[in-house]
Each structure stands twice: as C-alpha cells, then as structure tokens.
Scaffold this motif. Structure first.
Motif, mmCIF file in Angstrom:
data_model
loop_
_atom_site.group_PDB
_atom_site.id
_atom_site.type_symbol
_atom_site.label_atom_id
_atom_site.label_comp_id
_atom_site.label_asym_id
_atom_site.label_seq_id
_atom_site.Cartn_x
_atom_site.Cartn_y
_atom_site.Cartn_z
ATOM 1 N N GLY A 108 46.147 41.226 42.228
ATOM 2 C CA GLY A 108 46.540 42.193 41.215
ATOM 3 C C GLY A 108 46.966 41.501 39.935
ATOM 4 N N LEU A 109 47.720 42.230 39.144
ATOM 5 C CA LEU A 109 48.138 41.730 37.842
ATOM 6 C C LEU A 109 48.915 40.421 37.962
ATOM 7 C CD1 LEU A 109 48.217 42.318 34.851
ATOM 8 C CD2 LEU A 109 50.330 43.591 35.215
ATOM 9 N N TRP A 110 49.794 40.365 38.929
ATOM 10 C CA TRP A 110 50.636 39.185 39.079
ATOM 11 C C TRP A 110 49.789 37.944 39.362
ATOM 12 C CZ3 TRP A 110 54.902 37.627 37.366
ATOM 13 C CH2 TRP A 110 55.543 36.514 37.928
ATOM 14 N N ASP A 111 48.779 38.115 40.209
ATOM 15 C CA ASP A 111 47.903 36.977 40.517
ATOM 16 C C ASP A 111 47.199 36.475 39.259
ATOM 17 O OD1 ASP A 111 47.806 36.944 43.661
ATOM 18 O OD2 ASP A 111 47.698 39.032 43.025
ATOM 19 N N LEU A 119 44.052 34.483 44.075
ATOM 20 C CA LEU A 119 43.057 34.957 43.110
ATOM 21 C C LEU A 119 41.863 34.006 43.070
ATOM 22 C CD1 LEU A 119 42.393 37.009 40.806
ATOM 23 C CD2 LEU A 119 43.371 35.362 39.247
ATOM 24 N N GLN A 120 42.160 32.724 43.020
ATOM 25 C CA GLN A 120 41.065 31.749 42.942
ATOM 26 C C GLN A 120 40.172 31.818 44.179
ATOM 27 O OE1 GLN A 120 42.862 27.971 42.189
ATOM 28 N NE2 GLN A 120 43.725 28.643 40.232
ATOM 29 N N ARG A 121 40.834 31.937 45.334
ATOM 30 C CA ARG A 121 40.064 32.009 46.575
ATOM 31 C C ARG A 121 39.216 33.282 46.591
ATOM 32 N NH1 ARG A 121 41.801 34.689 50.886
ATOM 33 N NH2 ARG A 121 43.927 34.603 50.131
ATOM 34 N N GLU A 122 39.839 34.396 46.202
ATOM 35 C CA GLU A 122 39.108 35.659 46.256
ATOM 36 C C GLU A 122 37.962 35.689 45.246
ATOM 37 O OE1 GLU A 122 42.475 38.659 48.055
ATOM 38 O OE2 GLU A 122 42.044 38.762 45.914
ATOM 39 N N GLU A 123 38.172 35.044 44.109
ATOM 40 C CA GLU A 123 37.080 35.012 43.136
ATOM 41 C C GLU A 123 35.906 34.200 43.681
ATOM 42 O OE1 GLU A 123 39.296 36.012 38.976
ATOM 43 O OE2 GLU A 123 38.897 33.913 39.381
ATOM 44 N N ARG A 124 36.253 33.152 44.382
ATOM 45 C CA ARG A 124 35.193 32.348 45.018
ATOM 46 C C ARG A 124 34.446 33.186 46.049
ATOM 47 N NH1 ARG A 124 38.544 28.119 45.341
ATOM 48 N NH2 ARG A 124 39.066 28.633 47.489
ATOM 49 N N GLU A 125 35.224 33.908 46.838
ATOM 50 C CA GLU A 125 34.596 34.750 47.870
ATOM 51 C C GLU A 125 33.663 35.784 47.255
ATOM 52 O OE1 GLU A 125 38.389 34.574 50.945
ATOM 53 O OE2 GLU A 125 37.818 36.479 50.014
ATOM 54 N N CYS A 126 34.128 36.403 46.175
ATOM 55 C CA CYS A 126 33.320 37.443 45.535
ATOM 56 C C CYS A 126 32.015 36.846 45.006
ATOM 57 C CB CYS A 126 34.075 38.085 44.383
ATOM 58 S SG CYS A 126 35.346 39.213 44.945
ATOM 59 N N ARG A 127 32.124 35.661 44.440
ATOM 60 C CA ARG A 127 30.956 34.992 43.911
ATOM 61 C C ARG A 127 29.968 34.666 45.037
ATOM 62 N NH1 ARG A 127 30.174 32.691 38.837
ATOM 63 N NH2 ARG A 127 32.203 33.434 38.185
ATOM 64 N N GLU A 128 30.519 34.149 46.142
ATOM 65 C CA GLU A 128 29.651 33.828 47.271
ATOM 66 C C GLU A 128 28.962 35.071 47.807
ATOM 67 O OE1 GLU A 128 32.187 31.827 50.055
ATOM 68 O OE2 GLU A 128 32.398 30.133 48.662
ATOM 69 N N LYS A 129 29.769 36.132 47.928
ATOM 70 C CA LYS A 129 29.233 37.382 48.455
ATOM 71 C C LYS A 129 28.115 37.902 47.535
ATOM 72 C CE LYS A 129 29.238 40.211 51.664
ATOM 73 N NZ LYS A 129 29.113 39.779 53.054
ATOM 74 N N LEU B 182 42.641 37.600 31.890
ATOM 75 C CA LEU B 182 42.372 38.909 32.485
ATOM 76 C C LEU B 182 40.864 39.171 32.533
ATOM 77 C CD1 LEU B 182 43.636 41.671 33.409
ATOM 78 C CD2 LEU B 182 43.287 42.416 31.061
ATOM 79 N N ALA B 183 40.210 38.928 31.404
ATOM 80 C CA ALA B 183 38.796 39.289 31.288
ATOM 81 C C ALA B 183 37.939 38.528 32.299
ATOM 82 C CB ALA B 183 38.300 39.016 29.874
ATOM 83 N N SER B 184 38.324 37.294 32.583
ATOM 84 C CA SER B 184 37.476 36.529 33.490
ATOM 85 C C SER B 184 37.918 36.693 34.939
ATOM 86 C CB SER B 184 37.492 35.058 33.091
ATOM 87 O OG SER B 184 38.817 34.582 33.191
ATOM 88 N N SER B 185 38.970 37.443 35.167
ATOM 89 C CA SER B 185 39.464 37.579 36.539
ATOM 90 C C SER B 185 38.823 38.778 37.238
ATOM 91 C CB SER B 185 40.974 37.775 36.527
ATOM 92 O OG SER B 185 41.267 39.095 36.114
ATOM 93 N N LEU B 186 39.079 38.886 38.502
ATOM 94 C CA LEU B 186 38.579 40.027 39.264
ATOM 95 C C LEU B 186 39.115 41.338 38.703
ATOM 96 C CD1 LEU B 186 38.728 39.001 43.018
ATOM 97 C CD2 LEU B 186 36.735 39.620 41.668
#
Lengths: 255, 341, 287
Positions: A108-111, A119-129, B182-186
């Motif tokens: 969320g916002l805090w991350d 956040l970094q891990r989840e962004e990696r996961e999303c990219r892989e997916k 923000l823009a580059s994040s999920l």
C-alpha cells in the motif's frame, strides 16, 4: 465449477437475463451464443460481479458470489476480457500487464513511501507473472513493444494475458475473435484450447459459429434473456428452438 | 535526433535540473524573479497533486483550487488567529486538507465521470462561498493578515525571499520524488489501470473506491501543503485564493506539461508562469490565448509537451531496437509453455 | 401574505431563469453526452451581447434579445463544430477540459472589451404592477411569462416538427438515429444552437433585475448542473421540475434561513442527492 441458479437481471421493466440456470464444468470450454441483445454480455457482467443480479444465485466452486463486488469475484478467480480492452497505448506491452497480478499483492501507500522489501518483492512477482502470461499467449517477443504498434490480433492476446495474470480459475472471454481474420481466429482458438488444457475453465461469447462448433465442449443458447437450449455442438446444431431463434433474428450469427 | 532526445531522459538529467534550480537565485537578475520562481514551485507542488487524481487516476477533479485554499486558510487561521507555531500549523494544514479530501472523496468518487467532475466543481464553489461568507472563521472578504513565515529556528529567516525559495524547492523535490516513486510502483499502476476504465480495473480485482479515495486524498494533501506554503510566503490571503479559476489555471499547467507524466507538472507550471510573466500585458488577458490553446492542445496534443515527447521517444527507441535485432521467435506458437495457476 | 407572495414570485422568477439555462444544458447532454462547462459563458455572452446592442447601438430591448439569441446560437454552433465535434471519440476527460478552455476564452474576451465591472442593463419594463396589495415588478412577470412561453415553444418544436423529433430520436439512441438516416452532425449543431439561444434569452431576461459582468455565468451554470443532476441528466421535464425546486428552495431558504448562504443551498442539495443517489434523483435504473 460454475453453477448458475435461476439468474435474473431486470433493467427498468425489462429482463435482460431471465431465469437462467446452467452449470459449467471445470477445465471445459463453454460457449454462450445467441442473437444480438440476447443478454449474453449482461450474463457475463453478472458472473463477473460488474452488475448485481435482481434474483438468483451464482456459485463458483460452491461459493455464492452473486452479491460480491467485481473485484472480490476477480480475487476468487474469475478473470475476464471485454469486447474492447482499453490498453495504455503509449506504454509497452509488459508495462500494461504488470498490474494484472496486483490483486494478489498487498503493498500500500506505506510500502511506496519507504520502498519496503515487500513492495520490491511483489513488483518482481508481478513482472514475472506478466512475462509468464505473455509467454503463454505466445507474445514473449513483444514484451518491449509499444501497444500502439501491435496488431489487432496481438492486442486480443495481450488482453487474454492480462486476464491470465490475475491467476483465474475461470476466464470469461467476450467475443475474443471479433475483428480478426479467419487464420488468426484459428490461432486464437488454439490458444483457448490451450487454456483449458492447462486447467482453466473457459467461458466465451462468440458469434463465429465455425469457431464455436469446433471448440466448445458445451454451448448455451440465450434468446431474449432466456436459455433456450444447452448441449454439445452437435445437439445445438440439431435443436429446432435454436434454428428458430437464429432464423427469426437478423442472422447476425449465421456465419 | 534520438540521441539528442536521450539527453532529456537520461537519469543524470534530473540532477542537472536540480543543479539549475539551486543555482537560479545566483543568476536571477532580481529578487523578484526568485520570488516568481518560488511561486511557480508552489503551484507546481499543487499541480503534482492534481496529476495524481486526474493524470494517473483519470478523474477530473475540479475542486483542486479549493483544497489549495483550505490548506492556505488552515495555516493562516492557526498561525494568525490562534498563535500556533508555523510547523505544527503546517502539519495541521496538510492533515485538514487530507481529512476533507477523504470526506469529499468518499461521497464523490462513487460517481462516474461526468458526475464526479460536476460534483467537484460544486465542491470547489462551496469552499469559495464558505470562505467568502463564513466571517467568524475566515474574516470574509477582509482576508487574513499576519500569517507566520516558516520557522527557521533562528538559523534561517524564511521571510526572506531566497531562503524561502530554497524551502519551496525542497518541498517541490520531495513532491516530485514521491510522485515518481508512486508512479513506478504497483500502487501507481493500480491508479493508471483505473484511468483505463472502471470495469477493466475492477475485473482485474482492483478495489475502485479504496484506490480512488487514496489517490484523491494524496492529491488534496499535495494541494493543502502547497496552499499552506503559499500562505506563508505571501503572508496575506483572501477569498480570491479559493476562486475556481485557480483550478482552471492548474488544469492548464498540467495539460500543457502533460497529464500523467512525471515532469509534465513541472514543465507546464514553470513554463506557463514564466511565459505569462514575460508577457506582462498578458497577465489579465492570458486566457484569451490560453483558452484556445487548451482547446487546441486537447484536440491535437492531449498528452502535453512532456507526454508527446516521451511517446515519440518511446516509439523511436522501439523502432531502433527492432532494427538492431530482429527477434527470431515465431510469434504465433508460444512453444515454451509454463503451467498456469 | 404579501411576504409569502413575494417569495413565491421570487421562486418562480429564479426557477424560470434556471430552467431556461438548464434546458439548454440538458439538451446538449442528452444528445452528445457532454457536460458543457462553457454553457455559463454562453449565458454571460448573451447578456453582454444584449447590453451591447441596447447601449451601444441603441436598439430596442426585444430586438437586442433576438439578435443576442442569434449571436450566441452561432457561437454555440461554432463550439460544436470546432471543438466538440473533433473530440467526439476522445477520452471523456478531454471534452470537459476543452469546454473549460472555451469558458476561459469567452470570459477573457468579454473582460478585454468591457472590463470586469458590474453593469446595469436597462429594460423598458421597469414598472411595478399592483394587484390588491400584491406588488409585482413588470420585469419579473416578463421573465416568468417569457420563460414559460419559450419552454412551451421548445416543447412544440421538439414534439410537433420533423426537425425537433430528430433531436428526440437522437437523444434516445444515437445508433438508432443513424440507422433511420438522421444526420447526426446537423442535429448536434441544431441542439447547440437551441441551447445557446435559450441561454442568451435567459440572460437578457434576467439581466435587468441583476447585473451584467464577466463572471455572471459561474453561479448560474453550476446551479444548472445541480438542476439537471436533480432532474436526471438529459431529461427535459426533469430540468424544468428541477429548476422550480431549486428556485423555490433558494427563494424560501434565502428568506427564512440566511440570504448569505442561499447560494450554498443549491450545492448542499446536490451533495445530499448524489450522496444517496449516485446517478441523480429521477435517473432511470438502467446502465
């Protein structure tokens, strides 16, 4: 897998979908056909939660989802495509797909503020997916292309990939082969079959009869919001009520 | 040409930009220029907020100027009437704008496109009318004097133009930094998915309300912070700060710079503020030119200066990449199959 | 008794003016699905055009009103042709921003020629009628009668003429209208022309008991939006009913509650309505 009981949707005084009960089995390809205005798209909107039914129940693997919001239904494993999927034209194909897996992440916002490891891990996961989904639809090589530059048929596949990135159990495809040529339609049919082979339950609306007849395990026919027939392609072809409905209408599906 | 264009998108470009901003007071010909630049920075912060809800999330918010005024008045009332210290009042101003944004957002973001725009237009006007009429709180048309300048704890005097300039720059950098992250994040991608269409976003499992309200609150917080800075710079504010025309100004800046781009708000705001400054005769009638410009841009160049440039470059890069290496993959087959779900 | 009557009269006057402005807005919305934020500017230009024809050219009030109606109708058609038509397939945010551009432009142009001062428009109907102790200013009577005449004329035009029925047809279904051979472009221009003309008439009727200034359209357009949200976007009877509701709410609210805050009544009404009915009060359930 998907069980629909006495589903009805009224708009004003008109029933767009009326008293439809049907059951779709897992890992099968199910088609919904019917003349224009038969309530097919409304049926999809009800299943995916975009619209609330007036009455009736929708069960997915035994869970009643008929009162759930669309995003909840998606999280339970219903992915869908639209007749026209609006992609972000000025971004690359991969960029368009990353958000597809968002529903399985929790940052969320805090991350964002602290750039957390989650956040970094989840962004990696999303990219892989996203890559995985793109690969599945056979467009791995288009990853870095701008959406603006890809063909109509490729867009269709990207829309599939977007739905697949949500990790669905059931995919609803709304006219997946509209606006593509016969050869490409063949390719899309193969892709749809591949989805079923990989354990997905597919449900599609389509006007191209050749494609449906060769592809579907089961067909449901809607006319004026009511189910007038269901069965295998062979049964549907021989069903007098279906022939009546099609000949009585504008023939839009006679192809 | 593409090489040249790459200079702008090179990661070092932003450091050059920062260096230019830091050096500006030393090359400016007068203190007035520094003052104008500081004002432009403050407006740019607010425009970054507008960019979050309107640029990234796609919801045309026509109350943005109102939230700017709420931040300005919150700071003014707390420091001038209640004798608060600057920094607590500043924090409070941000919180008040955020809280009001949350309240307005919860009601208005259930509305679709047109209704949301109309609703926020009215909210902006209500804020204006309230500030104008609610004399007990806002002193009505008289306005508020004696607003505290930022407290420099005896180290710096922020009532001077140059120190204030650097303070405004600091906040602007912070605003851009967060907007970029923000823009580059999920989360930013989630907002952009909503811009592409409510139905599609929902079908991807995105909770519309939650995300829209979050984007809206972020945007009103930006506006409130900018408003508070503005009040502490000019030290005297009146109901005109809430004039809906400020919202239209900010939309103009954003449109010219480029909706949904990281540097569009900065380019648009600083660019337009300087153009109007250098053409003094334009000050009152600038809309005679900007009005048609808005229309022309929206029709022919809806992505603004920055957006158009980035779009152009993206395609050039893609073309170049294709020319460099023709991929030897067969597009249709997708042979490597990974099991799904 | 007299006080009450004054409020009723006041409510009717306000409702009539709001109704004319809201009708134009709702017609355009019904046909093109554009919330025309520039509509208030057209209203303002209408007032200035009449003012110009009367004070600078010395024309009679009625002539000035007709000419002003023509001028604004042409202006509205130009907006449609030059701005909204090219944007018909653009994302929905674009036409709204373009409308704002038009609004800013028109205001700036008027301000350039006339300044931002408040001006008074004379009217040949400055007298006051008295009936049994009831006081009726002539201009107010004119507004009410004029507005209702115009509404009736619009009704007859839409229902009884071929041209008018094409507007109704297109409002109901754009594709359907296309299928039966209606020229959508012509209908769109016609709709804009009517909406501009109504705005100019409303402004000319109202200006003599109000003031003429470049920002005069702001409040009016916002109230017109409140009205068409209240009455259902695109609905013609809804716009008239909504206008009357708002006119009376303001008149009585301003009298019994607070005249300072009477303008806020409209917006509070909107906030309350949209909080409970996100698509307006009388909107149909569909879609």
């Amino acid at each position: 897998m998907l069980k629909v009981e006495k589903l009805t949707k009224m708009f004003g005084g008109l029933a767009a979908v009326h008293d439809v009960s049907v059951e779709f089995e897992a890992r099968k390809i199910n088609a919904i056909i019917g003349p224009n205005g038969a309530g097919k798209s409304t049926f999809f909107n009800l299943i995916s939660g975009l619209r609330k039914p007036t009455s009736g129940r929708i069960l997915i693997d035994g869970h009643d989802v008929s009162r759930l919001r669309c995003d909840r239904v998606a999280r339970l494993g219903v992915g869908r495509t639209f007749q026209t999927t609006h992609l972000f034209e000025q971004a690359t194909v991969l960029d368009n797909l990353i958000v597809g897996h968002r529903l399985r992440t929790r940052s969320g916002l805090w991350d964002v503020l602290i750039n957390s490891s989650r956040l970094q891990r989840e962004e990696r996961e999303c990219r892989e997916k996203a890559r995985e989904a793109l690969d599945f639809v056979g467009l791995a090589h288009l990853e870095n292309r701008v959406v603006l530059d890809i063909s109509q048929e490729e867009r269709k596949r990207v829309a599939f990939a977007l739905a697949l990135a949500t990790e669905p159990k059931l995919v609803l495809l709304d006219e997946p082969a509209a606006g593509v040529n016969p050869e490409e339609t063949e390719g899309l049919a193969r892709l749809i079959r591949k989805m079923a082979e990989h354990g997905l339950t597919v449900c599609l609306i389509e006007h191209k009869m050749d494609m449906i007849m060769g592809l579907a395990d089961k067909i449901m026919v809607l006319n004026y919001g009511e189910k007038i027939a269901e069965g295998t392609p062979a049964e549907i072809k021989a069903n007098p009520a279906v022939i009546e409905a099609y000949l009585g209408s504008d023939h839009d599906a006679a192809a | 040409m593409r090489r040249f264009a790459s200079l702008f998108t090179h990661p070092a470009a932003r450091w050059v930009l920062l260096a230019l901003a830091l050096g500006f007071p030393f090359v400016a010909s007068s203190e007035y220029q520094v003052y104008v630049m500081a004002t432009a920075f403050i407006w740019a912060i607010a425009v970054y907020g507008l960019n979050i809800i309107t640029g990234y999330c796609g919801q045309l918010n026509l109350a943005h100027g109102g939230f700017f005024a709420v931040g300005a008045y919150a700071l003014a009332i707390l420091t001038s009437d209640h004798g608060w210290n600057f920094w607590p009042a500043f924090l409070a101003a941000g919180l008040v704008s955020a809280a009001l944004g949350a309240a307005v957002g919860v009601v208005s973001l259930r509305l679709k496109e047109h209704y949301f725009a109309i609703f926020t237009l009215c909210v902006g006007f209500i804020i204006y009318l309230l500030i104008d009429k609610w004399e007990a709180l806002t002193h009505g048309a008289i306005g508020i004097r004696g607003i505290a300048a930022p407290d420099g704890f005896g180290l710096v005097d922020f009532s001077q133009t140059r120190p204030f300039y650097y303070l405004a720059l600091g906040f602007l950098v912070l605003a851009i930094w967060f907007a970029g992250r923000l823009a580059s994040s999920l989360l930013g991608r989630t907002f952009m998915a909503i811009r592409n269409g409510d139905a599609l976003a929902q079908s991807l499992g995105i909770d519309l309300m939650r995300n829209k309200v979050l984007a809206f609150v972020l945007s009103t917080t930006y506006a409130g912070v900018a408003g508070a800075l503005y009040a502490s710079m000019i030290r005297f504010i009146g109901p005109e700060e809430a004039n809906p025309n400020h919202t239209f100004d900010m939309i103009t800046y954003l449109l010219i710079g480029g909706f949904g781009t990281l540097f569009g708000p900065l380019a648009g705001t600083v660019g337009v503020v300087w153009i109007t400054q250098s053409l003094q005769f334009l000050e009152d009638y600038r809309m005679v030119i900007f009005g048609p410009l808005i229309v022309v841009l929206v029709i022919f160049m809806p992505r603004g200066v920055v957006g158009t440039f980035l779009g152009w470059k993206l395609r050039k890069d893609a073309e170049a990449a294709r020319a460099d290496a023709r991929p030897g993959v067969d597009g249709m087959s997708g042979t490597e199959v990974k099991p799904h779900a | 008794m007299n006080l009450l009557f004054q409020q009723v009269l006041n409510g009717l006057t306000l409702g009539s003016i709001y109704g004319l402005v809201a009708l134009g807005l709702t017609l355009v919305y019904g046909i093109l699905h554009i919330p025309n934020f520039a509509h208030g500017a057209l209203y303002m230009v209408g007032a200035f055009a009449s003012y110009f024809f009367m004070t600078d050219l010395g024309l009679h009030y009625w002539i000035a009103m007709l000419l002003s109606g023509g001028v604004v109708a042409v202006l509205a058609m130009l907006c449609e042709r030059l701005v909204f038509h090219p944007l018909r397939n653009a994302p929905p945010i674009h036409d709204k921003i373009a409308a704002i551009g038009i609004l800013l432009f028109l205001e700036a142009v008027v301000q350039m020629f006339w300044g931002s001062d408040f001006r008074r428009m004379a009217s040949p109907f400055g007298g006051i009628l008295r009936f049994d102790g009831l006081i009726i200013p002539e201009q107010r009577l004119l507004i009410i009668v004029g507005a209702f005449t115009l509404m009736l004329a619009l009704h007859l035009f839409l229902r009884k003429t071929m041209l008018g029925s094409t507007i109704i047809a297109m409002a109901q279904s754009r594709e359907g209208a296309f299928l039966v051979g209606i020229d959508a472009n012509r209908v769109a221009m016609l709709t804009f022309a009517i909406s501009g003309m109504l705005a100019a008439f409303a402004a000319t009727l109202y200006a003599p008991i109000n003031l003429v200034y470049p920002a005069m359209g702001h409040l009016v357009i916002m109230k017109a939006f409140v009205i068409i949200v209240l009455g259902g976007m695109g609905s013609i009877p809804g716009a008239i009913v909504g206008a009357m509701i708002l006119g009376f709410a303001e008149s009585f609210g301003g009298f019994y509650l607070s005249s300072d805050y009477k303008d806020i009544i409209a917006f509070s009404l909107l906030v309350v309505i949209l909080s409970f009915r996100p698509t307006g009060l009388f909107a149909k359930g569909a879609h």
